[in-house]
Motif scaffolding. Structure first.
Motif, short mmCIF file in Angstrom:
data_model
loop_
_atom_site.label_atom_id
_atom_site.label_comp_id
_atom_site.label_asym_id
_atom_site.label_seq_id
_atom_site.Cartn_x
_atom_site.Cartn_y
_atom_site.Cartn_z
N GLN A 1 1.06 -1.28 -0.12
CA GLN A 1 0.17 -0.11 -0.16
C GLN A 1 0.96 1.25 0.04
OE1 GLN A 1 -3.64 1.43 2.85
NE2 GLN A 1 -1.66 1.51 3.91
N ASP A 2 1.50 1.36 0.99
CA ASP A 2 2.55 2.64 1.02
C ASP A 2 3.49 2.67 0.02
OD1 ASP A 2 0.87 2.89 3.53
OD2 ASP A 2 2.74 2.69 4.94
N GLY A 3 4.18 1.61 -0.37
CA GLY A 3 5.28 1.42 -1.26
C GLY A 3 4.60 2.09 -2.60
N PRO B 1 4.07 -10.32 18.50
CA PRO B 1 5.39 -10.45 17.63
C PRO B 1 5.73 -9.72 16.68
CG PRO B 1 4.19 -12.78 17.84
CD PRO B 1 3.44 -11.43 18.16
N TYR B 2 4.73 -9.10 15.90
CA TYR B 2 4.67 -7.76 14.97
C TYR B 2 5.30 -6.60 15.62
CZ TYR B 2 3.74 -3.77 11.88
OH TYR B 2 3.77 -2.93 11.06
N GLY B 3 4.77 -6.24 16.61
CA GLY B 3 5.36 -5.07 17.47
C GLY B 3 6.60 -5.31 18.24
N ASN C 1 -2.09 3.84 12.22
CA ASN C 1 -2.66 3.26 11.23
C ASN C 1 -3.03 4.19 9.85
OD1 ASN C 1 -3.10 1.92 13.91
ND2 ASN C 1 -4.31 0.37 12.77
N HIS C 2 -2.79 3.67 8.91
CA HIS C 2 -2.99 4.24 7.64
C HIS C 2 -3.56 3.57 6.68
CE1 HIS C 2 1.21 3.82 7.92
NE2 HIS C 2 1.22 3.81 6.34
N GLU C 3 -4.58 3.94 6.04
CA GLU C 3 -5.47 3.38 5.21
C GLU C 3 -5.55 3.73 3.90
OE1 GLU C 3 -6.67 0.46 7.18
OE2 GLU C 3 -5.55 1.37 8.58
N ALA D 1 8.96 -7.18 16.88
CA ALA D 1 10.10 -7.15 15.86
C ALA D 1 10.11 -5.50 15.57
CB ALA D 1 9.44 -7.88 14.59
N LYS D 2 8.99 -4.68 15.59
CA LYS D 2 9.33 -3.22 15.04
C LYS D 2 10.00 -2.58 16.23
CE LYS D 2 6.92 -2.90 10.79
NZ LYS D 2 7.73 -2.25 9.75
N VAL D 3 9.91 -2.92 17.44
CA VAL D 3 10.50 -2.37 18.56
C VAL D 3 12.17 -2.61 18.20
CG1 VAL D 3 11.17 -2.19 20.76
CG2 VAL D 3 8.87 -2.08 20.13
N ASN E 1 12.63 1.84 4.09
CA ASN E 1 12.43 0.53 4.38
C ASN E 1 11.05 0.10 4.70
OD1 ASN E 1 13.04 -2.33 4.76
ND2 ASN E 1 13.35 -2.12 6.97
N LEU E 2 10.19 -0.18 3.54
CA LEU E 2 8.62 -0.43 4.25
C LEU E 2 8.33 -1.77 3.77
CD1 LEU E 2 6.98 2.40 1.63
CD2 LEU E 2 8.17 2.68 4.01
N GLY E 3 9.24 -2.76 3.62
CA GLY E 3 8.90 -3.97 3.27
C GLY E 3 8.74 -4.84 4.77
N GLN F 1 6.24 -8.20 7.00
CA GLN F 1 4.83 -8.81 7.21
C GLN F 1 4.20 -7.85 8.04
OE1 GLN F 1 1.92 -10.16 8.06
NE2 GLN F 1 2.92 -10.90 10.03
N SER F 2 3.21 -7.49 7.62
CA SER F 2 2.46 -6.04 8.10
C SER F 2 1.25 -6.53 9.01
CB SER F 2 2.32 -5.09 7.36
OG SER F 2 1.40 -5.55 6.28
N HIS F 3 0.85 -7.83 8.90
CA HIS F 3 -0.35 -8.18 9.87
C HIS F 3 -0.17 -8.87 11.04
CE1 HIS F 3 -4.46 -9.73 10.40
NE2 HIS F 3 -4.94 -9.07 9.40
N ALA G 1 14.67 -9.01 -4.79
CA ALA G 1 15.45 -9.28 -3.83
C ALA G 1 14.70 -9.62 -2.64
CB ALA G 1 16.20 -7.92 -3.47
N ASP G 2 15.13 -9.78 -1.49
CA ASP G 2 14.25 -10.18 -0.29
C ASP G 2 14.97 -9.67 0.89
OD1 ASP G 2 11.99 -12.68 0.25
OD2 ASP G 2 13.12 -11.99 1.82
N LEU G 3 14.05 -9.11 1.84
CA LEU G 3 14.78 -8.59 3.12
C LEU G 3 15.46 -9.47 3.94
CD1 LEU G 3 12.10 -6.11 3.88
CD2 LEU G 3 14.35 -5.61 3.50
N ILE H 1 11.21 -6.11 -5.33
CA ILE H 1 10.08 -7.16 -4.95
C ILE H 1 10.59 -8.44 -4.88
CG2 ILE H 1 8.29 -5.88 -6.14
CD1 ILE H 1 8.77 -7.86 -8.73
N ARG H 2 9.67 -9.40 -4.03
CA ARG H 2 10.19 -10.71 -3.90
C ARG H 2 9.45 -11.76 -4.83
NH1 ARG H 2 7.57 -12.29 1.74
NH2 ARG H 2 5.48 -11.35 1.50
N ARG H 3 9.98 -12.72 -5.19
CA ARG H 3 9.34 -13.76 -6.18
C ARG H 3 8.12 -14.07 -5.68
NH1 ARG H 3 7.53 -19.20 -6.96
NH2 ARG H 3 7.02 -19.13 -9.18
#
Ligand code: NAP
Ligand code: F7E
Length: 351
Positions: A16-18, A159-161, A189-191, A163-165, A91-93, A95-97, A69-71, A36-38
């Motif tokens: 979305q943001d990218g 786990p998402y939060g 949050n932005h939509e 990782a982001k910290v 760096n926007l890549g 697993q964002s859920h 490429a892949d992070l 982008i990843r395959r």
């Protein structure tokens, strides 16, 4: 710089943001490169219009180039940095859920935390004067009570939060230890109409379209009481760019400074159609998370004062934009949808 133009590299360019950031930077005259990843099926839907406009034939002077490429693959990141020599890396890549991060904690940590380390190392080892933007998140505040600003304690609830910290602190550390121009945007949050289908706002607007078309009879959701500070992605990517144009690297909260419950978002959408949401909404434990972030409300005074960034689109306009877009995509206007859903409501009551 290449031929007098700044070069930006975006990880997560197909997200979305990218996609909005790529459009913004192309408009500003940047040469935009993205990784982008395959995927077994194309994952470029949000940037297909850019691929059509700027054929991706691997000419190095093209305005828009994608590379695989892949992070989680540090060699692939070193190669793209070496190839494109970017002035700015976003760096926007990720697993964002958040919910899915409980199902796949290890890959979430690998992509969101280790991936950030990998790209920061690629930047550091390149020796280039790259400005680095990290997509940090209000999820890092977790259970810390609102309002949240740059001084609020991180208390992540997923786990998402977590990782982001970690990624936030890596970004800060690379700034302090290696003097890299590395900044965190702590975005609430932005939509947008381009939001991934399994985030709550987009799920609601998409499912309402299905109700209107008679394809579904009800919408099943999880926690309706969670409060979020929802803004518009297209405006938030402007803040990302401003963060990297600031004269010093720093961390900024980006938010609308309004908070609403998930129930409010549902009600707002149904109100736009003149329908009663309680007739259509069910809740299920299936969508509850093992731990929840109860309330987010950003205080973005710092961004307002220093970056002169302020959002225009707030909650009501965002809900209307998203619902109207999804209806229009299926050939229905808001007015037609209103008539259809009221008929369905009446049928439910045998009227
Ligand atoms: P999104 O739509 O889910 O996009 C994420 C992008 O990352 C996708 O293009 C995805 O590619 C890519 N990606 C995933 N794993 C990758 C990997 N291993 N290597 C390279 N790329 C990978 O997310 P978004 O809403 O645009 O958010 C952008 C960033 O901001 C994310 O880091 C997110 O965590 C963060 N953030 C978002 C919000 C928000 O409310 N939107 C708020 C705060 C922070 P595929 O298409 O192949 O999956
Ligand atoms: O959930 C509740 C859910 O998945 C919002 C990401 O962009 O923003 C996002 O994370 C709320 C939560 O976003 C359903 O429990 C109820 O309380 O839309 P969401 P999120 O978890 O806030 C942060 C800032 C990011 O950084 C993330 O990348 O809605 N909720 N029922 C539901 N959520 C979903 N997904 N699906 C439901 O059925």
């Amino acid at each position: 710089m290449q031929n007098g133009k700044k070069v930006a590299l975006i990880t997560g360019i197909g997200g979305q943001d990218g996609s909005y950031l790529a459009e913004l930077l192309l408009d500003k005259g940047y040469l935009v490169r993205g990784i982008i990843r395959r995927a077994s099926y194309p994952n470029t839907k949000r940037i297909d219009h850019l691929l059509a406009k700027y054929p991706n034939d691997h000419e190095e002077e093209n305005s828009f180039i994608l590379a695989y490429a892949d992070l989680t693959d540090s060699q692939s990141l070193r190669k793209v940095i070496e190839r494109f020599k970017p002035d700015e890396v976003y760096n926007l890549g990720a697993q964002s859920h958040v919910g899915i991060s409980f199902d796949s904690p290890q890959s979430t940590i690998n992509i969101n935390l280790m991936g950030t380390l990998n790209i920061l190392e690629a930047v550091r080892q390149s020796g280039l004067p790259i400005r680095f933007y990290q997509a940090s998140s209000s999820e890092m505040f977790g259970a810390s009570p609102p309002p949240q600003n740059e001084s609020t304690k991180f208390l992540p609830q997923s786990p998402y939060g977590i990782a982001k910290v970690g990624a936030f602190h890596l970004t800060r550390l690379y700034r302090d230890a290696y003097k890299i121009f590395a900044s965190n945007g702590i975005l609430f949050n932005h939509e947008s109409p381009r939001r991934g289908l399994n985030f709550v706002t987009k799920k609601i607007t998409q499912e309402i379209v299905k109700l209107v078309l008679g394809e579904k009879k009800e919408i099943v959701l999880g926690n309706l009481d969670a409060k979020r500070d929802w803004g518009f992605s297209k405006e938030y990517v402007e803040a990302m760019w401003k963060i990297l144009q600031h004269n010093i690297p720093d961390d900024f909260v980006i938010a609308t400074e309004e908070t609403h419950t998930v129930r409010d978002f549902i009600k707002e959408c149904f109100d736009l159609l003149g329908a009663d949401y309680t007739k259509f909404i069910k809740t299920s434990g299936r969508y509850l998370r093992p731990a929840e972030v109860p309330a987010l409300l950003g205080d973005s005074t710092k961004a307002k004062n220093i970056l002169k960034w302020e959002p225009k689109v707030k909650f009501k306009e965002l809900a209307k934009m998203m619902l109207e877009h999804d209806l229009n995509e299926r050939g229905i206007s808001l007015e037609e949808a209103s008539i259809k859903i009221k008929n369905i409501e009446n049928q439910k009551h045998g009227i």
